[in-house]
Design a protein around this motif. Sequence first.
Motif, short mmCIF file in Angstrom:
data_model
loop_
_atom_site.label_atom_id
_atom_site.label_comp_id
_atom_site.label_asym_id
_atom_site.label_seq_id
_atom_site.Cartn_x
_atom_site.Cartn_y
_atom_site.Cartn_z
N VAL A 18 40.78 33.94 41.89
CA VAL A 18 42.19 33.65 41.62
C VAL A 18 42.86 34.89 41.03
CG1 VAL A 18 43.84 32.19 40.37
CG2 VAL A 18 41.65 31.23 41.10
N VAL A 19 44.05 35.19 41.53
CA VAL A 19 44.86 36.26 40.96
C VAL A 19 46.22 35.65 40.58
CG1 VAL A 19 45.98 38.50 41.34
CG2 VAL A 19 43.74 38.02 42.38
N PHE A 20 46.49 35.64 39.28
CA PHE A 20 47.83 35.28 38.80
C PHE A 20 48.58 36.60 38.72
CE2 PHE A 20 45.08 31.91 37.20
CZ PHE A 20 45.80 30.76 37.54
N SER A 21 49.71 36.68 39.42
CA SER A 21 50.34 37.96 39.69
C SER A 21 51.86 37.84 39.53
CB SER A 21 49.98 38.33 41.14
OG SER A 21 50.71 39.42 41.61
N LYS A 22 52.53 38.97 39.61
CA LYS A 22 53.99 38.99 39.78
C LYS A 22 54.27 39.92 40.95
CE LYS A 22 55.40 37.46 35.29
NZ LYS A 22 56.05 37.75 34.02
N SER A 23 55.15 39.49 41.82
CA SER A 23 55.33 40.18 43.11
C SER A 23 55.76 41.64 42.96
CB SER A 23 56.34 39.43 43.97
OG SER A 23 57.58 39.34 43.30
N TYR A 24 56.45 41.98 41.88
CA TYR A 24 56.97 43.34 41.71
C TYR A 24 56.05 44.25 40.89
CZ TYR A 24 58.23 41.15 37.29
OH TYR A 24 58.17 40.46 36.11
N CYS A 25 54.95 43.73 40.41
CA CYS A 25 54.08 44.47 39.49
C CYS A 25 53.15 45.43 40.24
CB CYS A 25 53.26 43.44 38.69
SG CYS A 25 51.82 44.12 37.88
N PRO A 26 53.21 46.74 39.91
CA PRO A 26 52.35 47.71 40.62
C PRO A 26 50.85 47.49 40.36
CG PRO A 26 53.56 48.77 38.83
CD PRO A 26 54.09 47.37 38.93
N TYR A 27 50.48 47.01 39.17
CA TYR A 27 49.06 46.75 38.88
C TYR A 27 48.57 45.56 39.70
CZ TYR A 27 50.21 49.88 35.08
OH TYR A 27 50.64 50.96 34.37
N THR A 31 45.54 45.43 42.54
CA THR A 31 44.49 44.40 42.55
C THR A 31 44.41 43.74 43.92
OG1 THR A 31 44.56 43.93 40.18
CG2 THR A 31 43.91 42.11 41.63
N LYS A 32 45.56 43.32 44.46
CA LYS A 32 45.58 42.64 45.77
C LYS A 32 45.08 43.58 46.85
CE LYS A 32 49.85 41.32 44.72
NZ LYS A 32 51.20 40.72 44.68
N SER A 33 45.44 44.86 46.74
CA SER A 33 45.02 45.86 47.71
C SER A 33 43.48 46.00 47.71
CB SER A 33 45.70 47.18 47.37
OG SER A 33 45.23 48.20 48.19
N LEU A 34 42.90 46.08 46.51
CA LEU A 34 41.44 46.20 46.41
C LEU A 34 40.75 44.95 46.97
CD1 LEU A 34 38.84 47.60 45.50
CD2 LEU A 34 39.25 46.70 43.20
N LEU A 35 41.24 43.77 46.62
CA LEU A 35 40.63 42.53 47.13
C LEU A 35 40.79 42.42 48.65
CD1 LEU A 35 41.62 40.05 44.29
CD2 LEU A 35 39.33 40.94 44.79
N SER A 68 49.20 39.60 29.99
CA SER A 68 49.68 40.45 31.09
C SER A 68 49.15 39.98 32.45
CB SER A 68 49.23 41.89 30.83
OG SER A 68 47.84 41.95 30.73
N VAL A 69 49.81 40.47 33.50
CA VAL A 69 49.34 40.24 34.86
C VAL A 69 48.97 41.59 35.46
CG1 VAL A 69 50.67 38.14 35.30
CG2 VAL A 69 51.74 40.34 35.75
N PRO A 70 48.06 41.63 36.43
CA PRO A 70 47.39 40.46 36.99
C PRO A 70 46.37 39.87 36.01
CG PRO A 70 46.40 42.45 37.86
CD PRO A 70 47.59 42.88 37.03
N GLY A 80 39.79 39.71 33.75
CA GLY A 80 40.77 40.49 32.99
C GLY A 80 41.91 40.91 33.89
N GLY A 81 42.36 42.16 33.71
CA GLY A 81 43.48 42.67 34.49
C GLY A 81 43.02 43.67 35.53
N ASN A 82 43.98 44.42 36.07
CA ASN A 82 43.67 45.37 37.14
C ASN A 82 42.66 46.43 36.72
OD1 ASN A 82 44.12 46.68 39.78
ND2 ASN A 82 45.05 48.26 38.53
#
Length: 102
Positions: A18-27, A31-35, A68-70, A80-82
């Motif tokens: 699970v990734v809790f995220s915000k669409s505009y967040c570079p971190y 994370t999404k890119s790595l996954l 913080s997100v992610p 944890g986070g990114n």
Amino acid sequence: MSAAKQKAQQIIDDNAVVVFSKSYCPYCRATKSLLNEKHAKYFLLELDEVDDGAAIQDALEEITGQRSVPNIFIGHKHIGGNSDLQSKKGQLDGLLQSAGAV
């Protein structure tokens, strides 16, 4: 237990990653890119795109101590986070496999 906390916990319990995220967040994007690179199957919740996003973010802080997100979970465990995820790059394939997410 608040509805938001229950919802967050249910999402964590029901999904291998699970990734809790915000669409505009570079971190979050990193994370999404790595996954995605790892072809991981993950549940994504963009907190800035759902009505109860702020409440869920508060609930996650209660659950994990991280605001913080992610905010990342693999195999129902808080990663944890990114930067935490990126630092586990070497173990990531194993973590994803043991969680059944690849």
